[in-house]
Enzyme design. Structure first.
Site, mmCIF file in Angstrom:
data_model
loop_
_atom_site.group_PDB
_atom_site.id
_atom_site.type_symbol
_atom_site.label_atom_id
_atom_site.label_comp_id
_atom_site.label_asym_id
_atom_site.label_seq_id
_atom_site.Cartn_x
_atom_site.Cartn_y
_atom_site.Cartn_z
ATOM 1 N N CYS A 149 0.663 -1.255 0.081
ATOM 2 C CA CYS A 149 -0.015 0.045 0.047
ATOM 3 C C CYS A 149 0.676 1.322 -0.055
ATOM 4 O O CYS A 149 1.505 1.669 0.975
ATOM 5 C CB CYS A 149 -1.007 0.011 1.160
ATOM 6 S SG CYS A 149 -2.109 1.462 1.504
ATOM 7 N N HIS A 267 -18.343 5.428 -0.663
ATOM 8 C CA HIS A 267 -18.867 5.707 0.774
ATOM 9 C C HIS A 267 -20.212 6.322 1.034
ATOM 10 O O HIS A 267 -20.740 6.049 2.358
ATOM 11 C CB HIS A 267 -17.910 6.425 1.278
ATOM 12 C CG HIS A 267 -16.729 6.041 1.556
ATOM 13 N ND1 HIS A 267 -16.189 4.884 1.487
ATOM 14 C CD2 HIS A 267 -15.391 6.515 1.068
ATOM 15 C CE1 HIS A 267 -14.741 4.775 1.469
ATOM 16 N NE2 HIS A 267 -14.196 5.817 1.199
ATOM 17 N N ASN A 344 -12.162 2.133 10.451
ATOM 18 C CA ASN A 344 -10.960 1.662 11.398
ATOM 19 C C ASN A 344 -10.921 3.019 12.340
ATOM 20 O O ASN A 344 -10.966 4.128 11.770
ATOM 21 C CB ASN A 344 -9.723 1.292 10.700
ATOM 22 C CG ASN A 344 -9.608 -0.188 9.834
ATOM 23 O OD1 ASN A 344 -9.935 -0.788 10.527
ATOM 24 N ND2 ASN A 344 -9.469 0.139 8.639
ATOM 25 N N CYS A 387 -6.428 0.811 6.813
ATOM 26 C CA CYS A 387 -7.280 1.760 6.033
ATOM 27 C C CYS A 387 -7.574 3.041 6.898
ATOM 28 O O CYS A 387 -8.232 2.990 7.971
ATOM 29 C CB CYS A 387 -8.417 1.496 5.068
ATOM 30 S SG CYS A 387 -8.220 0.144 4.119
HETATM 31 N N1 SAH Z 1 -7.056 9.006 -1.067
HETATM 32 C C1 SAH Z 1 -7.418 7.844 -1.670
HETATM 33 C C2 SAH Z 1 -6.810 6.474 -1.366
HETATM 34 C C3 SAH Z 1 -6.128 6.455 0.083
HETATM 35 S S1 SAH Z 1 -7.369 5.857 1.281
HETATM 36 C C4 SAH Z 1 -9.054 7.706 -1.607
HETATM 37 O O1 SAH Z 1 -9.428 8.380 -0.604
HETATM 38 O O2 SAH Z 1 -9.469 6.951 -2.264
HETATM 39 C C5 SAH Z 1 -7.789 4.001 0.952
HETATM 40 C C6 SAH Z 1 -9.163 3.570 1.430
HETATM 41 O O3 SAH Z 1 -9.426 3.929 2.865
HETATM 42 C C7 SAH Z 1 -10.344 4.900 0.628
HETATM 43 O O4 SAH Z 1 -11.476 4.105 0.315
HETATM 44 C C8 SAH Z 1 -10.538 5.399 2.140
HETATM 45 O O5 SAH Z 1 -11.837 6.118 1.978
HETATM 46 C C9 SAH Z 1 -10.415 4.298 3.275
HETATM 47 N N2 SAH Z 1 -10.514 5.076 4.462
HETATM 48 C C10 SAH Z 1 -10.045 6.205 5.033
HETATM 49 N N3 SAH Z 1 -9.959 6.365 6.246
HETATM 50 C C11 SAH Z 1 -10.833 5.136 6.629
HETATM 51 C C12 SAH Z 1 -10.996 4.553 8.000
HETATM 52 N N4 SAH Z 1 -10.765 5.256 9.221
HETATM 53 N N5 SAH Z 1 -11.687 3.214 8.165
HETATM 54 C C13 SAH Z 1 -11.658 2.530 6.922
HETATM 55 N N6 SAH Z 1 -11.449 3.010 5.644
HETATM 56 C C14 SAH Z 1 -10.941 4.210 5.416
#
Ligand code: SAH
Ligand code: SF4
Length: 414
Positions: A149, A267, A344, A387
């Site tokens: 990642c 989302h 998360n 994530c």
């Molecule tokens: N900036 C890009 C890629 C990085 S985040 C994006 O937003 O797509 C990777 C994934 O993790 C994204 O789908 C994001 O929305 C998700 N994500 C971010 N914070 C999170 C959290 N606290 N719990 C679960 N998923 C989360």
């Protein structure tokens, strides 16, 4: 200090694409430019350079053009396929040429500040750039694959409300060398040189670390081209996924110029909720985003678009939400799969994760409509590698955040 052989039109193109993509006002912090730090020894770092850029770096050092072309090809192979950082190990380069190169150039790696291993085998590295910015990368081993990642920014241009990275205040785009450097470092750590498609632990790459890759388009593209080059790291574009929160104007270019798999952080399915949790939605709405997905070059039933959906308790997780998600995906006739991500948690996060029963019910509705909707198992939560948990400690905290933390500490003391 300019990169060696950086051709003026490349710089011009970068300015132009940045101009096409104004940072949306109140939504985004403005990325700070990189403070270029010259190497104290004056040598030039070759990491992150393409074949053409390597050739120009050699020509700038007065190597005649034909020699430069040949040596660039050899260097490219040693750097990206063999992972060699020491010129004296480059056996097809003459013994007199090796010190000539070593006097002028280096092949670096990002500096590792900390390496952690989770109880589930997930590994996280905290990395530091020469100008003192920290960013992270995560390796997730599975039975049949290993996924790296990769981060695209220090912090993130955007600030989704459920994402820890989004609370970082300082934002800087990572350079191609810093992006491809993460992949090189992972190969080093796993002892996987030369890079080859079969029999390796690192098989897949996801641009899902810190940052919004489509707000750092040129550098992400250039880095991924290095990762995909058959003479170098040689990872197939089918094993690389770029995740975007929905930077609509850059999506077609991502398909055309990079051509990797696309994941979209959807989302939510109503304007109200998506505006709240993914503020970029106020600029590029759900309809526009889904249309851009329908138009994404290369998407078809064999190469589906992944829709990421974070499960937030009582926010976006009802049966009606699931049914509306199905309706939208069908309306736009999208070759889609849905990835449900249990939220998360991180300190001070304004949401909770949906219950496992709710996630199951949500998933079933989508499956019953004929769309795959697995739930992503959280990995590396104990080392904050899952994530949305990535956030480096080095950034300045806002006053409000410091106040909130102080309150939390007081409350914990009773
Ligand atoms: N900036 C890009 C890629 C990085 S985040 C994006 O937003 O797509 C990777 C994934 O993790 C994204 O789908 C994001 O929305 C998700 N994500 C971010 N914070 C999170 C959290 N606290 N719990 C679960 N998923 C989360
Ligand atoms: Fe940035 Fe992605 Fe986090 Fe949103 S979810 S703040 S786009 S890293």
């Amino acid at each position: 200090m300019e990169k060696p052989g950086e051709i003026p039109y490349v710089a011009a193109m970068q300015t132009e694409s940045a101009a096409l993509m104004p940072i949306p006002g109140h939504i985004d912090p403005v990325p700070v430019p990189r403070a270029r730090v010259a190497r104290p020894d004056g040598r030039i770092d070759l990491l992150g350079l393409s074949k053409l850029e390597l050739r120009m770096a050699l020509e700038t050092s007065q190597l005649e053009p034909k020699q430069a072309k040949l040596r660039a090809k050899q260097l490219f192979h040693w750097i990206y396929n063999r992972g060699v950082t020491d010129f004296s190990l480059m056996t097809d380069i003459s013994k007199t040429m090796q010190p000539w190169l070593a006097n002028r150039f280096v092949i670096s790696r990002p500096q590792v500040v900390e390496a952690q291993v989770s109880t589930d085998g997930t590994r996280k590295w905290l990395l530091r750039s020469p100008d003192g910015q920290d960013y992270e990368m995560v390796f997730i081993p599975d039975a049949d694959r290993g996924t790296l990642c990769v981060s695209s920014q220090v912090g993130c241009t955007l600030n989704c409300r459920f994402c820890h990275t989004g609370t970082m205040r300082l934002v800087r785009n990572l350079e191609p060398s810093e992006i491809v450097g993460q992949v090189m470092l992972a190969r080093d750590a796993l002892g996987e040189w030369p890079s080859q498609p079969e029999g390796r632990m690192l098989t897949n790459i996801v641009m899902m670390g810190m940052g919004e890759p489509l707000y750092n388009f040129d550098n992400v593209r250039d880095a991924l081209k290095l990762v995909m080059d058959g003479d170098g790291l040689a990872l197939s574009k089918r094993r690389i996924t770029l995740s975007t929160s929905g930077v609509v104007p850059m999506m077609a270019r991502a398909g055309e110029e990079i051509g990797v798999n696309l994941a979209v952080s959807l989302h939510a399915i109503t304007k109200e909720v998506r505006d709240e949790i993914v503020p970029l939605n106020r600029k590029y709405g759900i309809e526009e985003l889904l249309q851009a997905c329908a138009d994404y070059p290369g998407a078809n039933n064999a190469r589906r678009i992944t829709f990421e959906y974070v499960m937030l308790k009582d926010k976006n997780d009802s049966d009606e939400d699931a049914r509306e998600l199905v309706r939208l995906l069908k309306l736009y006739d999208l070759p889609a799969k849905v990835n449900l991500i249990p939220f998360n948690p991180w300190p001070g996060a304004p949401y909770e994760c949906s219950t496992p029963e709710r996630i199951r019910a949500f998933s079933n509705i989508i499956f019953e409509a004929g769309i795959s909707a697995p739930t992503r198992t959280p990995r590396g939560r104990d080392i904050d590698a899952a994530c949305g948990q990535l956030k480096t400690a080095a950034e300045k905290k806002s006053r409000a955040e410091l106040d909130r933390q102080a309150e939390e500490k007081l409350a914990a003391l009773g």
